[in-house]
Write an enzyme that holds these catalytic residues in place. Sequence first.
Site, PDB file in Angstrom:
ATOM      1  N   TYR A 145       0.606  -1.164  -0.373  1.00 33.92           N
ATOM      2  CA  TYR A 145      -0.498  -0.071   0.331  1.00 33.92           C
ATOM      3  C   TYR A 145       0.807   1.217  -0.025  1.00 33.92           C
ATOM      4  CZ  TYR A 145      -3.489   2.955   1.611  1.00 33.92           C
ATOM      5  OH  TYR A 145      -4.094   4.674   1.671  1.00 33.92           O
ATOM      6  N   LYS A 149       0.768   4.291  -3.132  1.00 32.42           N
ATOM      7  CA  LYS A 149       0.662   5.715  -2.269  1.00 32.42           C
ATOM      8  C   LYS A 149       1.699   6.324  -3.039  1.00 32.42           C
ATOM      9  CE  LYS A 149      -2.941   4.727  -2.177  1.00 32.42           C
ATOM     10  NZ  LYS A 149      -4.195   5.514  -3.291  1.00 32.42           N
TER      11      LYS A 149
END
Length: 259
Positions: A145, A149
């Site tokens: 994740y 990002k």
Amino acid sequence: MARIFITGSSDGLGLRSAQALTKRGHDVYLHARNSQRAQDARAACPDAKDVFVADLTSTEETKALAAKLSQTGPWDSIVHNAGLMHGVAHLKGKEGIPALFAVNTVAPYILTSLIDPPPKRYVFLSSGMHHGGDVSLRDLEHCTYSDSKLHNVMLAFWFARRLANKGVLSNALNPGWVPTKMGGLSATDDIDAAIDTYVLLAEGSGPAKNETGKYWYQSHVGASGDLGRDTSYKSAADDEARQSQLVEALEKVSGVQPP
């Protein structure tokens, strides 16, 4: 009044920002991954103009969504809000691409590359967790994740340069750690400040007017460097060669050329 499309807007920050934007008189179009989620989105935001359905874990469905957005344009703003975080490590899309990578990184690349004419403004959702992302881009498809990002910041900056001659603005938004399904009830940041920043960038209003290639948190531009988890962005995101390396890799994965 602006025409605004928000991915991943059947719940969470996407839905909250859609509700805020419709209250301000904008024509907002929602997105959901399936028909049931679309029904939920319509019920939660009845003033939205429509809900487009596409499973962003599938590159083919994402390409079809881009075609629909091109047909129904022109758009003022596209907000790349959709994202996966928890419990998806072993999930893959129809084409075998890991789901987190497909939704968080590949989908915004495909949509931004294919929507024609492009909108006036693109907003890429990042997170303070991008500071933990791997800028080496090794094993890209199995990114975390945090990696994804970081990719979102890099893509926002790359497209800001690439689309500048078309008058398109492209920015990254860090909503902070806010109490949503993804953030959890213990989150400590101000969700209203996050929504205000969505609105600011979607409208291109106030301090966001004519701004591009910036990283935003609580309606303020963040600086490059490790000056604070949320108020600054990882300086490696400024590396134009790394940005281009990411785009080249996404072109190979998706089969979609950049604009």
